[in-house]
Motif scaffolding. Structure first.
Motif, PDB file in Angstrom:
ATOM      1  N   ALA A  79       0.828  -1.205   0.000  1.00 57.98           N
ATOM      2  CA  ALA A  79       0.000   0.000   0.000  1.00 57.98           C
ATOM      3  C   ALA A  79       0.866   1.260   0.000  1.00 57.98           C
ATOM      4  O   ALA A  79       0.562   2.232  -0.699  1.00 57.98           O
ATOM      5  CB  ALA A  79      -0.935  -0.006   1.211  1.00 57.98           C
ATOM      6  N   ALA A  80       1.944   1.239   0.760  1.00 55.71           N
ATOM      7  CA  ALA A  80       2.840   2.400   0.796  1.00 55.71           C
ATOM      8  C   ALA A  80       3.507   2.603  -0.558  1.00 55.71           C
ATOM      9  O   ALA A  80       3.652   3.741  -1.024  1.00 55.71           O
ATOM     10  CB  ALA A  80       3.897   2.217   1.885  1.00 55.71           C
ATOM     11  N   GLU A  81       3.895   1.512  -1.207  1.00 55.06           N
ATOM     12  CA  GLU A  81       4.511   1.628  -2.527  1.00 55.06           C
ATOM     13  C   GLU A  81       3.513   2.164  -3.550  1.00 55.06           C
ATOM     14  O   GLU A  81       3.845   3.014  -4.375  1.00 55.06           O
ATOM     15  CB  GLU A  81       5.040   0.270  -2.987  1.00 55.06           C
ATOM     16  CG  GLU A  81       5.745   0.322  -4.311  1.00 55.06           C
ATOM     17  CD  GLU A  81       6.277  -1.027  -4.752  1.00 55.06           C
ATOM     18  OE1 GLU A  81       6.627  -1.136  -5.943  1.00 55.06           O
ATOM     19  OE2 GLU A  81       6.355  -1.948  -3.934  1.00 55.06           O
ATOM     20  N   LEU A  82       2.287   1.682  -3.475  1.00 52.54           N
ATOM     21  CA  LEU A  82       1.246   2.163  -4.376  1.00 52.54           C
ATOM     22  C   LEU A  82       0.981   3.649  -4.149  1.00 52.54           C
ATOM     23  O   LEU A  82       0.861   4.424  -5.105  1.00 52.54           O
ATOM     24  CB  LEU A  82      -0.040   1.364  -4.198  1.00 52.54           C
ATOM     25  CG  LEU A  82      -1.222   1.784  -5.050  1.00 52.54           C
ATOM     26  CD1 LEU A  82      -0.911   1.564  -6.532  1.00 52.54           C
ATOM     27  CD2 LEU A  82      -2.460   1.011  -4.657  1.00 52.54           C
ATOM     28  N   ASP A  83       0.921   4.062  -2.893  1.00 57.64           N
ATOM     29  CA  ASP A  83       0.712   5.480  -2.588  1.00 57.64           C
ATOM     30  C   ASP A  83       1.841   6.340  -3.136  1.00 57.64           C
ATOM     31  O   ASP A  83       1.597   7.427  -3.668  1.00 57.64           O
ATOM     32  CB  ASP A  83       0.594   5.686  -1.076  1.00 57.64           C
ATOM     33  CG  ASP A  83      -0.730   5.168  -0.523  1.00 57.64           C
ATOM     34  OD1 ASP A  83      -1.669   4.947  -1.326  1.00 57.64           O
ATOM     35  OD2 ASP A  83      -0.815   4.972   0.713  1.00 57.64           O
ATOM     36  N   SER A  84       3.074   5.866  -3.011  1.00 56.66           N
ATOM     37  CA  SER A  84       4.199   6.659  -3.519  1.00 56.66           C
ATOM     38  C   SER A  84       4.167   6.736  -5.052  1.00 56.66           C
ATOM     39  O   SER A  84       4.465   7.780  -5.624  1.00 56.66           O
ATOM     40  CB  SER A  84       5.532   6.083  -3.048  1.00 56.66           C
ATOM     41  OG  SER A  84       5.781   4.843  -3.666  1.00 56.66           O
ATOM     42  N   ARG A  85       3.783   5.650  -5.711  1.00 56.80           N
ATOM     43  CA  ARG A  85       3.670   5.685  -7.173  1.00 56.80           C
ATOM     44  C   ARG A  85       2.552   6.620  -7.621  1.00 56.80           C
ATOM     45  O   ARG A  85       2.690   7.340  -8.606  1.00 56.80           O
ATOM     46  CB  ARG A  85       3.403   4.288  -7.729  1.00 56.80           C
ATOM     47  CG  ARG A  85       4.614   3.421  -7.757  1.00 56.80           C
ATOM     48  CD  ARG A  85       4.321   2.130  -8.456  1.00 56.80           C
ATOM     49  NE  ARG A  85       5.470   1.259  -8.445  1.00 56.80           N
ATOM     50  CZ  ARG A  85       5.461   0.031  -8.885  1.00 56.80           C
ATOM     51  NH1 ARG A  85       4.345  -0.494  -9.353  1.00 56.80           N
ATOM     52  NH2 ARG A  85       6.546  -0.698  -8.846  1.00 56.80           N
ATOM     53  N   LEU A  86       1.453   6.597  -6.902  1.00 55.60           N
ATOM     54  CA  LEU A  86       0.349   7.487  -7.251  1.00 55.60           C
ATOM     55  C   LEU A  86       0.716   8.943  -7.015  1.00 55.60           C
ATOM     56  O   LEU A  86       0.311   9.827  -7.771  1.00 55.60           O
ATOM     57  CB  LEU A  86      -0.907   7.115  -6.463  1.00 55.60           C
ATOM     58  CG  LEU A  86      -1.589   5.814  -6.870  1.00 55.60           C
ATOM     59  CD1 LEU A  86      -2.753   5.507  -5.929  1.00 55.60           C
ATOM     60  CD2 LEU A  86      -2.075   5.865  -8.299  1.00 55.60           C
ATOM     61  N   GLU A  88       3.707  10.204  -7.277  1.00 54.21           N
ATOM     62  CA  GLU A  88       4.641  10.618  -8.320  1.00 54.21           C
ATOM     63  C   GLU A  88       3.915  11.008  -9.597  1.00 54.21           C
ATOM     64  O   GLU A  88       4.266  11.969 -10.258  1.00 54.21           O
ATOM     65  CB  GLU A  88       5.614   9.478  -8.646  1.00 54.21           C
ATOM     66  CG  GLU A  88       6.659   9.238  -7.607  1.00 54.21           C
ATOM     67  CD  GLU A  88       7.504   8.022  -7.935  1.00 54.21           C
ATOM     68  OE1 GLU A  88       7.314   7.426  -9.014  1.00 54.21           O
ATOM     69  OE2 GLU A  88       8.346   7.663  -7.106  1.00 54.21           O
ATOM     70  N   GLY A  89       2.920  10.253  -9.951  1.00 53.77           N
ATOM     71  CA  GLY A  89       2.219  10.484 -11.203  1.00 53.77           C
ATOM     72  C   GLY A  89       0.893  11.194 -11.004  1.00 53.77           C
ATOM     73  O   GLY A  89      -0.061  10.938 -11.732  1.00 53.77           O
ATOM     74  N   ALA A  90       0.839  12.082 -10.028  1.00 54.59           N
ATOM     75  CA  ALA A  90      -0.412  12.772  -9.740  1.00 54.59           C
ATOM     76  C   ALA A  90      -0.807  13.660 -10.912  1.00 54.59           C
ATOM     77  O   ALA A  90       0.019  14.295 -11.556  1.00 54.59           O
ATOM     78  CB  ALA A  90      -0.269  13.606  -8.474  1.00 54.59           C
ATOM     79  N   LEU A  91      -2.074  13.710 -11.181  1.00 55.65           N
ATOM     80  CA  LEU A  91      -2.613  14.483 -12.286  1.00 55.65           C
ATOM     81  C   LEU A  91      -3.133  15.812 -11.748  1.00 55.65           C
ATOM     82  O   LEU A  91      -3.938  15.837 -10.823  1.00 55.65           O
ATOM     83  CB  LEU A  91      -3.760  13.701 -12.942  1.00 55.65           C
ATOM     84  CG  LEU A  91      -4.487  14.391 -14.075  1.00 55.65           C
ATOM     85  CD1 LEU A  91      -3.545  14.599 -15.251  1.00 55.65           C
ATOM     86  CD2 LEU A  91      -5.660  13.541 -14.522  1.00 55.65           C
ATOM     87  N   ASP A  92      -2.665  16.903 -12.316  1.00 62.77           N
ATOM     88  CA  ASP A  92      -3.121  18.227 -11.903  1.00 62.77           C
ATOM     89  C   ASP A  92      -4.310  18.601 -12.770  1.00 62.77           C
ATOM     90  O   ASP A  92      -4.174  18.908 -13.951  1.00 62.77           O
ATOM     91  CB  ASP A  92      -1.989  19.240 -12.062  1.00 62.77           C
ATOM     92  CG  ASP A  92      -2.345  20.600 -11.491  1.00 62.77           C
ATOM     93  OD1 ASP A  92      -3.451  20.736 -10.924  1.00 62.77           O
ATOM     94  OD2 ASP A  92      -1.519  21.520 -11.615  1.00 62.77           O
ATOM     95  N   VAL A  93      -5.500  18.571 -12.189  1.00 64.95           N
ATOM     96  CA  VAL A  93      -6.714  18.837 -12.949  1.00 64.95           C
ATOM     97  C   VAL A  93      -6.908  20.318 -13.233  1.00 64.95           C
ATOM     98  O   VAL A  93      -7.807  20.685 -13.991  1.00 64.95           O
ATOM     99  CB  VAL A  93      -7.958  18.261 -12.237  1.00 64.95           C
ATOM    100  CG1 VAL A  93      -7.872  16.759 -12.159  1.00 64.95           C
ATOM    101  CG2 VAL A  93      -8.116  18.857 -10.855  1.00 64.95           C
TER     102      VAL A  93
END
Length: 130
Positions: A79-86, A88-93
């Motif tokens: 879960a922590a790895e998934l959160d860090s990946r998300l 990193e690739g956050a989408l700025d709406v």
């Protein structure tokens, strides 16, 4: 039983102290492997009391406790790895959108237009005669 409890609590503490999946697997091997701490505690217990059936149940209970803690820690690390990946690739709406890509003409249409263009150039060169 006390030694098994110490092994379980020690394993749980070490599982909680690591943030690396590879290290977690090494700790698992240290406790649940053939020559691990749990197997050693069970051998010591059997040597002392010659293994009544109850001790095998205590061993299984300790093993189940360690495996449950291991599974929980694996899930937490995933879960922590998934959160860090998300993150990193956050989408700025709030950013402006991309324009729609314009399509191209079909190759047959381009060929016809090119033929028409060539014939019209030929007319211009000949002075407008047909």
């Amino acid at each position: 039983m006390i030694e098994l409890d110490k092994v379980v609590s020690s394993a749980i503490a070490e599982f909680g102290g690591t943030n690396d999946a590879n290290e977690l697997e090494r700790i698992k091997a240290r406790y649940l492997g053939k020559s691990g701490a749990l197997a050693g505690a069970m051998r010591t217990r059997q040597a002392c009391a010659r293994g009544p059936p109850r001790s095998r149940g205590a061993h299984q209970f300790a093993k189940d406790g360690i495996e449950a803690a291991l599974a929980a820690r694996r899930e937490a690390l995933a879960a922590a790895e998934l959160d860090s990946r998300l993150a990193e690739g956050a989408l700025d709406v709030t950013l402006p959108g991309r324009g729609l890509a314009r399509g191209g003409l079909h190759p047959a249409t381009r060929t016809l237009e090119r033929i028409e263009q060539l014939f019209s150039l030929d007319r211009i060169r000949r002075g407008g005669r047909s």
